[in-house]
Design an enzyme around this catalytic site. Structure first.
Site, PDB file in Angstrom:
ATOM      1  N   GLU A 226      11.781  -4.751  -0.838  1.00  0.00           N
ATOM      2  CA  GLU A 226      10.801  -4.969  -1.526  1.00  0.00           C
ATOM      3  C   GLU A 226       9.313  -4.251  -1.861  1.00  0.00           C
ATOM      4  OE1 GLU A 226      10.932  -9.103  -3.921  1.00  0.00           O
ATOM      5  OE2 GLU A 226       8.945  -8.121  -4.460  1.00  0.00           O
ATOM      6  N   ARG A 304       5.945 -18.788  -5.901  1.00  0.00           N
ATOM      7  CA  ARG A 304       6.624 -19.741  -6.047  1.00  0.00           C
ATOM      8  C   ARG A 304       7.330 -20.835  -5.266  1.00  0.00           C
ATOM      9  NH1 ARG A 304      11.534 -18.012  -8.758  1.00  0.00           N
ATOM     10  NH2 ARG A 304      10.980 -15.727  -9.266  1.00  0.00           N
ATOM     11  N   PHE A 338      11.986 -15.974  -1.939  1.00  0.00           N
ATOM     12  CA  PHE A 338      11.016 -16.062  -2.114  1.00  0.00           C
ATOM     13  C   PHE A 338       9.898 -17.385  -2.459  1.00  0.00           C
ATOM     14  CE2 PHE A 338       7.750 -13.430  -4.621  1.00  0.00           C
ATOM     15  CZ  PHE A 338       7.819 -12.383  -3.795  1.00  0.00           C
ATOM     16  N   THR A 434       8.133 -13.596 -11.511  1.00  0.00           N
ATOM     17  CA  THR A 434       7.048 -15.161 -12.215  1.00  0.00           C
ATOM     18  C   THR A 434       5.610 -13.657 -12.298  1.00  0.00           C
ATOM     19  OG1 THR A 434       5.985 -14.966  -9.617  1.00  0.00           O
ATOM     20  CG2 THR A 434       7.561 -16.484  -9.926  1.00  0.00           C
ATOM     21  N   GLU A 706      19.609 -15.370  -5.086  1.00  0.00           N
ATOM     22  CA  GLU A 706      18.834 -15.862  -3.813  1.00  0.00           C
ATOM     23  C   GLU A 706      19.005 -17.926  -4.013  1.00  0.00           C
ATOM     24  OE1 GLU A 706      15.127 -13.992  -5.951  1.00  0.00           O
ATOM     25  OE2 GLU A 706      14.397 -13.865  -4.533  1.00  0.00           O
TER      26      GLU A 706
HETATM   27  N1  LUZ Z   1       9.627 -10.812  -6.051  1.00  0.00           N
HETATM   28  C1  LUZ Z   1       8.254 -10.668  -6.982  1.00  0.00           C
HETATM   29  C2  LUZ Z   1      10.431 -11.498  -5.777  1.00  0.00           C
HETATM   30  O1  LUZ Z   1       7.982  -9.665  -6.850  1.00  0.00           O
HETATM   31  N2  LUZ Z   1       8.321 -11.247  -7.571  1.00  0.00           N
HETATM   32  C3  LUZ Z   1       8.769 -12.537  -7.449  1.00  0.00           C
HETATM   33  O2  LUZ Z   1       8.405 -13.812  -8.575  1.00  0.00           O
HETATM   34  C4  LUZ Z   1       9.891 -12.832  -7.071  1.00  0.00           C
HETATM   35  N3  LUZ Z   1      11.087 -13.420  -7.080  1.00  0.00           N
HETATM   36  C5  LUZ Z   1      11.933 -13.491  -6.086  1.00  0.00           C
HETATM   37  C6  LUZ Z   1      12.213 -13.099  -5.493  1.00  0.00           C
HETATM   38  N4  LUZ Z   1      11.401 -11.714  -5.177  1.00  0.00           N
HETATM   39 MO1  MOS Z   2      13.745 -10.229  -3.159  1.00  0.00          MO
HETATM   40  S1  MOS Z   2      13.118 -11.976  -2.340  1.00  0.00           S
HETATM   41  O1  MOS Z   2      13.044  -9.397  -1.805  1.00  0.00           O
HETATM   42  O2  MOS Z   2      14.472 -10.740  -4.381  1.00  0.00           O
END
Ligand code: LUZ
Ligand code: MOS
Length: 757
Positions: A226, A304, A338, A434, A706
């Protein structure tokens, strides 16, 4: 399991970044990294490295044409260290050579003189030194202080959970191609092509439209691509720009494990108060997050954690505080869940310890405190259409959990050196990024003159089946077969400003945008069909199974005929659409709002058996009742649940990340870091809740990526229970992962050596 890419995978024909043929003039880049966790760089001597035949150039921060900055949430992370390094593995320079091997050999010839500084690896020690990524945040509801005196039982303790390696099959990879006029094309194994584009433009100091990022598919990601796919792509791009050669970078497994961040370890203090009926009256928790050296996504992950600190329960008096601590480790990052799994682990630990004190099964406390509709989450959002009790009933009805629990007790009476246990876990997971602005997506749909369809979105396929879901959405919306629809690569020139494929929202966001774009074209086609069929009854016209129907009656006009007609009569056959998730809001000053589109719910029961001579154990089975809404592809959702559960169990049991006292990763390959294999995987049975109807989701479905990871948390507590069945004086040590070594020590621990975690 039917998925768009399955045949290609089975035949070994699916192309990953590393499968792309390279031209003869391709160069390879590899970073020279720090082997000290915290130090000043006094000097570097590149002479020997540069003298190595085949080494083209060595780039340092001075060669960067734009900003030496790759931070996203915080601008705190340089691409190449200038005078100070903050973790073992931080990049200092880029060696560009004719082969990947040469680039690595040249690294060993670079002579760096360091002045070592104090390094911190533990979150609590970092906290004591005021090493924070950002100020602490606190979510609260009711009043804990005025409630403690009313509690019949109060339990306090500590709980910790460890890091986790993503262990995606495909390691970090990028290739950059210089094009004319300062443009670059980058193939990157990233979940965030949009961010890779933005950060490359920033580091090169050029406009974003000069940078094209393309992603065909990833060999897994789990959050590990990510944010952390970016730096490798930037390195390749910088080297390609400065040498005007194509440049490739791919990490080996060991390099990948050592140089990239992991799931955040957490260390928490909790206090929980209950009445004699097992109702939780108050809960207080303080989380220390080990963020590593730079912010990366840590503040968002911390947030989170707070959103999920009450898991599936209504706790009227609640206070959760969390602080992100800066340590001298590689920056920890997104990983499936997350920050939520850590929060759930700590609350379940508190419930487990309280239950032990009260002499009851934790399952009673869990059930007695489930959220109910009209309750509020501590962040102010109202609970709606929750299915926790429905999932609990389904679990009992299909899998006879009560009976299984009795069977366990019976087994334990009959066996002195093997002990079994079962524990339950409810889950509640909020769906949306979020960060509000990320909840948007675009789609671009083309229908070609032969009736075939091509779709571009911002969704990255990483094995989770998002392409298949988007294909299904388009097929259903247009009324045509899936075989007519091709899902194109994810490309920043076709889709601008895409959000990462993350937060379980990939199908939701990009599927909604796809649906809107298809509906735009469909509207034009229906108008054309009305004209062609000479009817004014537009509302009665539809397309089903590639035939045009009027009031459900076949009018003898096919999809392909209609598309030919559309082309010849100059009717537009392309459309672009934008989707923004409605009704989201959050006020960070008050820490309240409606941050999520909806929640995913479920309930699971996990059974394990311990060998009390060896400390080894078997996770026997996990039974799950899961609310997936109206699934778009049941087999894909099933695969997601199964994979997530095994990954969650691995985190809680066998996966142990260990750094040496100098911050060097010891568990640096897949023989000394064990992930679950097919033999370790339990029997998994999943029942999807029937008649679930999520009107806020994509075609009534629910996100699935998730949430089911969190079911794995039950493995830790099942093992604790089984240990207690053998050693009644054992005081649970709430420190995950529960490796066989720890289980063995626990089996023979004495009451007087309790609980120093
Ligand atoms: N990535 C992110 C995430 O940038 N914001 C989030 O709220 C999130 N939640 C779960 C997994 N990746
Ligand atoms: Mo994520 S932890 O790349 O949804």
């Amino acid at each position: 399991m039917k998925q768009l890419d399955n045949e290609l995978h089975a035949r070994g024909q699916a192309q990953f970044t590393d499968d792309l043929a390279l031209t003869d003039n391709t160069l390879h880049v590899f970073p020279l990294v720090s082997n000290i966790a915290h130090a000043l760089i006094k000097s570097i001597d590149f002479r020997k490295a540069l003298a190595l035949p085949g080494v083209k150039t060595i780039l340092t921060a001075k060669d960067i044409t734009g900003q030496n900055q790759i931070g996203n949430i915080e601008a705190d992370e340089v691409l190449l260290a200038e005078s100070e390094v903050f973790y073992q593995g931080q990049a200092i320079a880029l060696i560009v050579a004719e082969s990947a091997e040469l680039a690595r050999s040249a690294c060993n010839l670079c002579e760096i003189e360091y002045q070592e500084l104090e390094a911190i690896f533990d979150a609590r020690i970092a906290d004591q030194h005021n090493q924070h990524i950002a100020s602490p945040r606190c979510f609260s509801m009711g009043s804990i202080e005025s409630t403690w005196p009313r509690c019949d039982y109060i339990t306090e303790g500590h709980a910790e959970c460890g890091a986790q390696e993503h262990a995606y099959l495909e390691t970090q990879t990028a290739i950059a191609y210089p094009l004319e006029n300062g443009q670059l094309k980058i193939i990157s194994a990233t979940q965030s092509p949009g961010m890779v584009q933005r950060i490359i433009a920033k580091v090169l100091g050029c406009a974003m439209h000069l940078i094209e990022v393309d992603v065909l598919r990833l060999g897994g990601a789990f959050g590990g691509k990510e944010e952390q796919a970016t730096q490798w792509a930037v390195m390749a791009a910088l080297a390609a720009r400065l040498t005007q050669h194509p440049v490739k970078l791919q990490l080996s497994r060991e390099e990948d494990m050592c140089l990239t961040g992991k799931r955040h370890p957490y260390s928490a203090d909790f206090k929980i108060g209950l009445n004699s009926k097992g109702k939780i009256l108050a809960y207080q928790v303080y989380f220390h997050q080990n963020a590593g050296a730079f912010a990366d996504l840590s503040p968002a992950i911390l947030e989170r954690t707070l959103f999920h600190a009450s898991n599936a329960y209504f706790i009227a008096n609640f206070q959760a505080t969390a602080v992100s601590c800066r340590t001298n480790l590689p920056p920890n990052t997104a990983f499936r869940g997350f920050g939520a799994p850590q929060a759930v682990f700590v609350l379940e630990a508190a419930i487990f310890k309280a239950a032990q004190q009260m002499g009851i099964d934790p399952a009673i406390i869990q059930y007695n405190n489930l959220l109910q509709d009209e309750d509020h989450f501590p962040y102010g959002m109202k609970v709606k259409n929750n299915t926790l009790k429905a999932c609990h009933s389904l679990l009992e009805q299909k899998f006879f959990i009560n009976q299984r629990q009795q069977d366990c007790e019976h087994f334990n009476k009959q066996h002195s050196l093997q002990k079994k246990a079962i524990s339950l876990i409810p889950i509640t997971f909020g769906i949306a990024f979020t960060a509000l602005f990320l909840n948007q997506a675009d789609a671009l749909v083309h229908i070609y003159a032969d009736g075939s369809v091509s779709i571009s979105t911002g969704a990255v396929e990483m094995g989770q089946g998002v392409k298949t879901k988007i294909q299904t959405v388009a097929a259903q919306t247009l009324g045509i077969g899936v075989n007519r629809i091709k899902i194109d690569s994810t490309n920043t020139s076709r889709i601008a400003n895409m959000s990462p494929t993350a937060a379980s929202t990939g199908a939701d966001l990009n599927g909604q945008a796809t649906k809107l774009a298809c509906e735009k074209i469909l509207k034009r086609l229906i108008q054309l069909a009305a004209a062609t069929l000479n009817t004014s009854n537009i509302n009665q016209l539809s397309i089903k199974s590639e035939r045009i129907l009027l009031a459900e009656k076949d009018m003898g006009l096919t999809w392909c005929q209609l598309i030919t007609q559309a082309y010849l009569t100059r009717c537009g056959l392309s459309a672009q659409a934008h989707y923004a998730t409605p009704h989201l809001s959050f006020d960070r000053n008050k820490e309240t709002g409606n941050p999520f589109a909806y929640h995913v719910y479920g309930y699971a029961a996990l059974e394990a058996t311990i060998d009390c001579l060896r400390g080894t154990y078997q996770i026997d089975n996990i039974k799950i009742a899961h609310d997936a809404g109206k699934s778009l592809a049941t087999n894909i959702d099933l695969g997601q649940v199964e994979g997530a559960v095994v990954q969650g169990i691995g985190w809680m049991t066998m996966e142990e990340i260990i750094y040496d006292p100098h911050g060097r990763l010891l568990s640096n390959n897949l023989t000394n870091y064990k992930i679950p294999d097919i033999y370790a995987a339990p029997e998994i049975q999943v029942k999807f809740l029937a008649n679930s109807n999520n009107t806020t989701g994509l075609m009534n479905s629910k996100a699935v990526g998730e949430p089911p990871f969190i079911y794995g948390v039950a493995a830790f507590f099942t093992l604790q229970k089984a240990i207690q069945a053998f050693n009644p004086t054992y005081q649970a040590k709430l420190s995950a992962p529960m490796t066989p070594e720890k289980v063995l020590l626990a089996l023979y621990s004495k009451n007087n050596e309790i609980n120093n975690t």
